[in-house]
Write a protein that holds these residues in place. Structure first.
Motif, short mmCIF file in Angstrom:
data_model
loop_
_atom_site.label_atom_id
_atom_site.label_comp_id
_atom_site.label_asym_id
_atom_site.label_seq_id
_atom_site.Cartn_x
_atom_site.Cartn_y
_atom_site.Cartn_z
N SER A 141 33.47 -28.47 25.93
CA SER A 141 32.90 -28.39 27.27
C SER A 141 33.20 -27.02 27.90
N GLU A 142 34.35 -26.43 27.54
CA GLU A 142 34.67 -25.09 28.04
C GLU A 142 33.66 -24.08 27.50
N ASP A 143 33.36 -24.22 26.22
CA ASP A 143 32.39 -23.33 25.60
C ASP A 143 31.01 -23.50 26.23
N LEU A 150 30.36 -24.56 29.20
CA LEU A 150 30.41 -24.02 30.56
C LEU A 150 30.23 -22.50 30.54
N LEU A 151 30.91 -21.88 29.59
CA LEU A 151 30.85 -20.43 29.43
C LEU A 151 29.43 -19.99 29.05
N GLU A 195 26.67 -21.61 29.55
CA GLU A 195 25.79 -21.87 30.69
C GLU A 195 25.90 -20.72 31.70
N CYS A 196 27.13 -20.26 31.89
CA CYS A 196 27.40 -19.18 32.83
C CYS A 196 26.74 -17.88 32.38
N ILE A 197 26.88 -17.58 31.07
CA ILE A 197 26.28 -16.37 30.52
C ILE A 197 24.75 -16.44 30.66
N SER A 204 23.01 -18.10 32.77
CA SER A 204 22.57 -18.05 34.17
C SER A 204 22.46 -16.61 34.67
N ALA A 205 23.16 -15.70 34.02
CA ALA A 205 23.16 -14.31 34.47
C ALA A 205 22.09 -13.47 33.77
N MET A 206 21.48 -14.05 32.74
CA MET A 206 20.47 -13.31 31.98
C MET A 206 19.16 -13.24 32.77
#
Lengths: 134, 20
Positions: B3-5, B7-8, B10-12, B14-16
């Motif tokens: 889930s940490e991966d 989340l990460l 998803e975060c990356i 979202s910035a693209m």
């Protein structure tokens, strides 16, 4: 119209503003074993976006920890090696105090960005990966 | 860890930039 690959040569920002450009830059960085720098840069931007939303504190803390663990904690990692010790301490303190500040990754992101602008990006523009694409 | 991966990732993403 200007072809995308010419736009990519204008600035790192133009390159990172285009999906195909990002993909090609990542291919190049993978060859150099430093694709993590690009992912870290985007992770920092994504974190800042999340920060601008209200609430969701638990998610922010979890994400800040995940970014720290993956890119900064291991001193031998390509991102960690490029970030100044003071910057790393600052991030570690924020995590330790569970104080997720919108600016907590900003300095680290700037350091990585400067490195890409001065190093990886010019190399990319003269690389086979880029030249073959053009 | 997964889930940490996620989340990460998803975060990356979202910035693209979005596909033009």
């Amino acid at each position: 119209p200007t072809p995308p690959y010419l736009k990519w040569a204008e600035s790192l920002h133009s390159l990172l503003d285009d999906q195909d450009g990002i993909q090609l830059f990542r291919t190049f960085l993978r060859q150099e074993d430093c694709a993590d720098m690009l992912d870290f840069w985007f992770a920092c931007s994504g974190f800042r976006k999340l920060e601008s939303h209200e609430g969701n504190e638990e998610k922010k803390v979890k994400l800040a920890k995940a970014i720290y663990k993956k890119y900064i904690l291991d001193n031998s990692g390509v991102v960690s090696r490029q970030i100044k010790p003071a910057t790393k301490s600052f991030i570690k303190d924020c995590i330790g105090k569970l104080h997720v500040d919108p600016a907590m990754f900003e300095q680290a992101q700037t350091e990585i960005q400067t490195l890409m602008e001065e190093n990886s990006y010019p190399l990319f523009l003269t690389s086979d990966v880029y030249l073959e694409h053009t | 860890i997964d889930s940490e991966d996620d989340l990460l990732q998803e975060c990356i993403s979202s910035a693209m930039p979005k596909k033009k």
